[in-house]
Design an enzyme around this catalytic site. Sequence first.
Site, PDB file in Angstrom:
ATOM      1  N   HIS A 277       6.580  23.946 -36.868  1.00  0.00           N
ATOM      2  CA  HIS A 277       7.597  25.000 -37.010  1.00  0.00           C
ATOM      3  C   HIS A 277       8.544  24.636 -38.149  1.00  0.00           C
ATOM      4  O   HIS A 277       9.545  23.955 -37.919  1.00  0.00           O
ATOM      5  CB  HIS A 277       8.416  25.111 -35.720  1.00  0.00           C
ATOM      6  CG  HIS A 277       7.658  25.694 -34.577  1.00  0.00           C
ATOM      7  ND1 HIS A 277       7.702  27.031 -34.261  1.00  0.00           N
ATOM      8  CD2 HIS A 277       6.826  25.122 -33.681  1.00  0.00           C
ATOM      9  CE1 HIS A 277       6.929  27.262 -33.214  1.00  0.00           C
ATOM     10  NE2 HIS A 277       6.385  26.121 -32.836  1.00  0.00           N
TER      11      HIS A 277
ATOM     12  N   CYS B 252       2.568  28.282 -35.991  1.00  0.00           N
ATOM     13  CA  CYS B 252       2.104  27.809 -34.692  1.00  0.00           C
ATOM     14  C   CYS B 252       1.110  28.807 -34.097  1.00  0.00           C
ATOM     15  O   CYS B 252      -0.033  28.863 -34.529  1.00  0.00           O
ATOM     16  CB  CYS B 252       3.289  27.519 -33.786  1.00  0.00           C
ATOM     17  SG  CYS B 252       2.906  26.284 -32.547  1.00  0.00           S
TER      18      CYS B 252
ATOM     19  N   GLU C 188      10.723  26.339 -39.560  1.00  0.00           N
ATOM     20  CA  GLU C 188      12.033  27.023 -39.524  1.00  0.00           C
ATOM     21  C   GLU C 188      13.172  26.122 -39.071  1.00  0.00           C
ATOM     22  O   GLU C 188      14.321  26.335 -39.438  1.00  0.00           O
ATOM     23  CB  GLU C 188      11.965  28.270 -38.622  1.00  0.00           C
ATOM     24  CG  GLU C 188      11.731  28.041 -37.129  1.00  0.00           C
ATOM     25  CD  GLU C 188      10.254  28.000 -36.733  1.00  0.00           C
ATOM     26  OE1 GLU C 188       9.428  27.652 -37.601  1.00  0.00           O
ATOM     27  OE2 GLU C 188       9.935  28.291 -35.570  1.00  0.00           O
TER      28      GLU C 188
END
Length: 609
Positions: free
Chosen positions: A531, A403, A533
């Site tokens: 993102h 990001c 994650e």
Amino acid sequence: MSSMKYILVTGGVISGVGKGVIASSFGTILKSCGIHVTSIKIDPYINIDAGTFSPYEHGEVYVLDDGGEVDLDLGNYERFLDITLHKDNNITTGKIYQTVINKERQGDYLGKTVQVIPHITDQIQEWVERVAKKSVSPGGEEPQVCIVELGGTIGDIEGMPFVEAFRQFQFRVKRDNFCCAHVSLVPQPRSTGEAKTKPTQSSVRELRGLGLSPDLIICRSESPIDIEIKKKISNFCHVEPEQVIFIPDLSSIYRVPILMESQGILEYLIDRLKLNIVKPQPRKFMQKWRDLAERVDTLRKEVNISLVGKYTKLEDSYTSVTKALQHAAIAVGYKLNLKYIEAANLEKATKLEDPIAYHEAWQQLCKSHGVIVPGGFGKRGIEGKIEASTWCRETKKPFLGICLGLQTAVIEYARNVLKKEGAHSKEIDPMTPHPVIIDMPEHHKGGMGGTMRVGKRRTVFKSNKNSILKKLYNNVDYIEERHRHRYEVNPEYIQEFEAAGLHFVGQDVDKERMEIIELADHPYYVGTQYHPEYLSRPLSPSPPFLGLILASVGKLASYLNRGCRLSPRELSDYETDDDDILINQLSVSTHGISLSDNGGLSSGSNASM
Ligand code: GLN
């Protein structure tokens, strides 16, 4: 099972003793028996959601598929149970009051005085019953057990309406469908080393005083507690010894469900909640968790990763990124040695103001095998992140920018390769002569955060590009990952960037927004606007993270050449045959549905945890 079963998890003594992991572990154990489990996290603060939280104070904002910005504990549930939660699975006092006040304005209470009891408490119970039924799996199955975690500790003023709601709820849903697990702390003062049970006794007394009896008392401690203490707690807290569970600090969180199960929790729940299941064969039961825990404990080689961030004082600010790095490192067979570098310390200004911090930060960066620049907002530390991006590009150090990290890589490329002096993001420098990152918000009606592009969005790989990330995602045509941002790469500069060697290999469906960057002639220089994650799981690591770790240990090329597998020889350096099986079962996470190694579709729920 005919009706929904609820397990309420409360906390005593202090917060922050791992109540979330324990609550998730209940789910893990039940899920291993084939039960569909969901969860609800209650945060008794007044905020409507976590969207406006400062990461300094609360840790990261966790993002869901539906764009819910929620407490980071929901990440525990998604990772442990491999489920997809909804924003309604996070209840706050703010949400409950807002609903009740809206109803009052619409005249729904027919002129009555609107009060905490019964209106707020009824609203809480209705919310829990409604959300518990929502499916959280790709197959759309209705959950059978709902784990409700009440944030904070028993006795907090803010938590009172919730405790009262559950006192009533146990009668509403009937005894066989509701039980309460109380997580407490047993301190072991250094002077005597003796386990002290008084705080647990007091908090159980408090819980009982409010009308809830603990069915299980889960005692957290630093070191193992003498088994004799079970009798003492049982006596003083008016429960059977088998209702007392000890969880000392463990080598990894993956050992928590195993230890809970070994103390007979499953048998207790089957009996107490009249669960219609037979306990699976002990040898195979929870084998994946045992393998995982064993693997984590036996990793020897280390991979040094530096995280260049802004909120490095509170490690919780980067929980999901840290977990995703761990998942990838475990899969590759390395122990993660993660160091947090305060981005501002890499800046030239720090060299004069605090030369020691400056040199330490650079020394740390230079020692790392790979670098990650995670997401973030605002000006502070931005130049340090840009410096880190430049250094990784020039020294061919594996780099993953997420990001804001993608944006800093683009800015540095514009400044140093395209020679656009003063290139910047409009977020930081609205007057920049070269706005390579610009405001491209999505507009949503109402409230704060209403212009963020947040939640699950599709990224399509460009067909004419040779992309490392596409290979790591098993050559799929598109992926779906979660977003939380407002700014984007300025489309006007794309051609110039590409001509110079910075490639945009993935875009949104409208081909307006750049989602993935990759640098030519570099072992691994990757940025994602999304993102990744949030969708990483212990046994299905997120591909961009897997790529970073593989590149950092020099195994990316051979992994890709072998069709996304490590060779047995590479594995045998540090692992046993069992691990070979484990890694070959590995499927990368592409949002719930994972594409297995052979390219076929398999349900994420049985492929990973
Ligand atoms: N601040 C940047 C934006 O809004 C990046 C956000 C992030 O990293 N989550 O686009």
